[in-house]
Design a protein around this motif. Structure first.
Motif, PDB file in Angstrom:
ATOM      1  N   THR A   1     -68.250 -56.396 -65.383  1.00 33.30           N
ATOM      2  CA  THR A   1     -66.727 -56.622 -65.788  1.00 33.30           C
ATOM      3  C   THR A   1     -66.256 -56.530 -66.966  1.00 33.30           C
ATOM      4  O   THR A   1     -66.107 -57.602 -67.051  1.00 33.30           O
ATOM      5  CB  THR A   1     -65.536 -56.211 -64.736  1.00 33.30           C
ATOM      6  OG1 THR A   1     -66.173 -55.596 -62.646  1.00 33.30           O
ATOM      7  CG2 THR A   1     -64.441 -55.251 -65.279  1.00 33.30           C
TER       8      THR A   1
ATOM      9  N   LEU B   1     -60.276 -58.178 -59.409  1.00 31.55           N
ATOM     10  CA  LEU B   1     -62.029 -57.753 -60.364  1.00 31.55           C
ATOM     11  C   LEU B   1     -63.163 -57.818 -58.374  1.00 31.55           C
ATOM     12  O   LEU B   1     -62.671 -58.796 -57.551  1.00 31.55           O
ATOM     13  CB  LEU B   1     -62.263 -58.457 -61.360  1.00 31.55           C
ATOM     14  CG  LEU B   1     -61.615 -58.533 -62.361  1.00 31.55           C
ATOM     15  CD1 LEU B   1     -62.720 -59.335 -63.306  1.00 31.55           C
ATOM     16  CD2 LEU B   1     -61.575 -57.139 -62.811  1.00 31.55           C
TER      17      LEU B   1
ATOM     18  N   GLN C   1     -69.934 -53.794 -59.117  1.00 31.88           N
ATOM     19  CA  GLN C   1     -68.819 -54.243 -59.647  1.00 31.88           C
ATOM     20  C   GLN C   1     -67.852 -52.994 -59.202  1.00 31.88           C
ATOM     21  O   GLN C   1     -68.572 -52.155 -59.976  1.00 31.88           O
ATOM     22  CB  GLN C   1     -68.642 -55.175 -60.133  1.00 31.88           C
ATOM     23  CG  GLN C   1     -69.288 -56.033 -59.900  1.00 31.88           C
ATOM     24  CD  GLN C   1     -69.200 -57.495 -61.431  1.00 31.88           C
ATOM     25  OE1 GLN C   1     -70.290 -58.090 -61.469  1.00 31.88           O
ATOM     26  NE2 GLN C   1     -68.856 -57.367 -61.673  1.00 31.88           N
ATOM     27  N   SER C   2     -66.572 -53.115 -59.514  1.00 34.57           N
ATOM     28  CA  SER C   2     -65.617 -51.811 -59.360  1.00 34.57           C
ATOM     29  C   SER C   2     -65.864 -51.265 -60.251  1.00 34.57           C
ATOM     30  O   SER C   2     -64.966 -49.875 -60.597  1.00 34.57           O
ATOM     31  CB  SER C   2     -64.690 -52.599 -58.400  1.00 34.57           C
ATOM     32  OG  SER C   2     -63.420 -52.851 -58.722  1.00 34.57           O
ATOM     33  N   SER C   3     -64.961 -51.863 -61.020  1.00 40.08           N
ATOM     34  CA  SER C   3     -64.528 -51.237 -62.397  1.00 40.08           C
ATOM     35  C   SER C   3     -66.279 -51.970 -63.471  1.00 40.08           C
ATOM     36  O   SER C   3     -66.795 -53.039 -63.387  1.00 40.08           O
ATOM     37  CB  SER C   3     -63.772 -51.803 -63.576  1.00 40.08           C
ATOM     38  OG  SER C   3     -62.547 -51.356 -62.690  1.00 40.08           O
ATOM     39  N   ARG C   4     -66.471 -50.938 -64.673  1.00 40.56           N
ATOM     40  CA  ARG C   4     -67.633 -51.291 -66.016  1.00 40.56           C
ATOM     41  C   ARG C   4     -66.615 -52.015 -66.983  1.00 40.56           C
ATOM     42  O   ARG C   4     -66.421 -52.889 -67.344  1.00 40.56           O
ATOM     43  CB  ARG C   4     -68.299 -50.210 -65.802  1.00 40.56           C
ATOM     44  CG  ARG C   4     -69.504 -50.766 -66.959  1.00 40.56           C
ATOM     45  CD  ARG C   4     -70.176 -51.584 -66.013  1.00 40.56           C
ATOM     46  NE  ARG C   4     -71.346 -51.479 -67.754  1.00 40.56           N
ATOM     47  CZ  ARG C   4     -71.595 -52.525 -68.235  1.00 40.56           C
ATOM     48  NH1 ARG C   4     -70.588 -54.278 -67.657  1.00 40.56           N
ATOM     49  NH2 ARG C   4     -72.673 -53.410 -68.726  1.00 40.56           N
ATOM     50  N   TYR C   5     -65.665 -51.637 -66.900  1.00 42.79           N
ATOM     51  CA  TYR C   5     -65.086 -52.025 -67.994  1.00 42.79           C
ATOM     52  C   TYR C   5     -63.131 -51.888 -67.668  1.00 42.79           C
ATOM     53  O   TYR C   5     -62.818 -50.890 -66.406  1.00 42.79           O
ATOM     54  CB  TYR C   5     -64.865 -50.852 -70.103  1.00 42.79           C
ATOM     55  CG  TYR C   5     -66.487 -50.938 -70.086  1.00 42.79           C
ATOM     56  CD1 TYR C   5     -67.180 -49.841 -70.138  1.00 42.79           C
ATOM     57  CD2 TYR C   5     -66.043 -51.375 -70.726  1.00 42.79           C
ATOM     58  CE1 TYR C   5     -68.243 -49.473 -70.644  1.00 42.79           C
ATOM     59  CE2 TYR C   5     -67.450 -51.769 -71.404  1.00 42.79           C
ATOM     60  CZ  TYR C   5     -68.260 -50.493 -71.196  1.00 42.79           C
ATOM     61  OH  TYR C   5     -69.750 -50.740 -71.711  1.00 42.79           O
ATOM     62  N   LEU C   6     -61.961 -52.546 -68.177  1.00 44.90           N
ATOM     63  CA  LEU C   6     -61.028 -52.979 -67.776  1.00 44.90           C
ATOM     64  C   LEU C   6     -59.803 -52.800 -68.570  1.00 44.90           C
ATOM     65  O   LEU C   6     -60.268 -54.336 -69.575  1.00 44.90           O
ATOM     66  CB  LEU C   6     -60.641 -53.530 -66.577  1.00 44.90           C
ATOM     67  CG  LEU C   6     -60.293 -53.568 -65.327  1.00 44.90           C
ATOM     68  CD1 LEU C   6     -59.880 -52.211 -64.591  1.00 44.90           C
ATOM     69  CD2 LEU C   6     -59.981 -54.541 -64.415  1.00 44.90           C
TER      70      LEU C   6
END
Lengths: 114, 110
Positions: A109, A21, A6-11
């Motif tokens: 995410t 996402l 998944q591209s981001s852990r935190y957003l």
């Protein structure tokens, strides 16, 4: 080993923003899923896809859409983010079969909508 | 509607045995799965039951009774690393579209 990324852990996003996402799997799986996870509620299915260009609504699709242009990539879109969409989002993939196939999950995410 | 019920939390000591029950009420049933999730980690598959009976995989076993709409996960010889959340999930029809329970947090103490 299967890898679901998944591209981001935190957003962190603002209310009303459009949010993307991204999820990529490297095992040539046909099936891909988006879940959200909230404390005490377990994992709830938002959308899933059994093939490229194909999508089906899960249990809580309102406020979300998805895109699957390539087999390995499944995107979740929040058209206009709202605070009640603050949650952990988990992508998963699996191979098709007669049932009971394992789901392989990404690390998630954590989305905060302010 | 449809629901899966499992206890929210269980505490036990190392070496003990823990049983996590899961009762379900769904509009269809194909099989019952169990997943483990450590804090901050991804859920990982543990076991699957489509038929009545016990499935054993090392220290973990899973049981299903279709007539009772009930299953359980048995964790034996508990280790500290077993501290995690455990989710039961119903597959209502072949195709992996799972409906998950709320999860049981297992805390293993020395």
């Amino acid at each position: 080993d299967v890898k679901v990324t998944q591209s981001s852990r935190y957003l962190v996003k603002r209310t009303g923003e459009k949010v993307f996402l991204e999820c990529v799997q490297d095992m040539d799986h046909e099936n891909m899923f988006w879940y959200r996870q909230d404390p005490g509620l377990g994992l709830r299915l938002i959308y899933f896809s059994y093939d490229v260009k194909m999508k089906e609504k899960g249990d809580i699709p309102e406020g979300y859409s998805v895109s699957r242009e390539k087999k390995e990539r499944f995107s979740l879109i929040l058209e206009s983010a709202s605070t009640n969409q603050t949650s952990m989002y988990l992508c998963a993939s699996s191979s098709p079969g007669g049932g009971g196939e394992k789901l392989f999950f990404g690390s998630g995410t954590q989305l905060s909508v302010l | 509607g449809q629901s899966l019920e499992q206890p929210s939390e269980v505490t036990a000591v190392e070496g003990a045995i823990v049983q996590i029950n899961c009762t379900y009420q769904t509009s269809g049933f194909y099989g019952l799965s169990w997943y483990q999730q450590h804090d901050g980690g991804a859920p990982t598959f543990l076991s699957y039951n489509a038929l009545d009976g016990l499935e054993e995989t090392g220290r973990f076993s899973s049981f299903l009774s279709r007539s009772d709409s009930y299953g359980y996960l048995l964790l034996q010889e508990l280790q500290m690393k077993d501290s995690a959340s455990y989710f039961c999930a119903v597959e209502k029809a072949a195709g992996n579209k799972l409906t998950f329970g709320g999860g049981t947090r297992v805390l293993v103490k020395p």
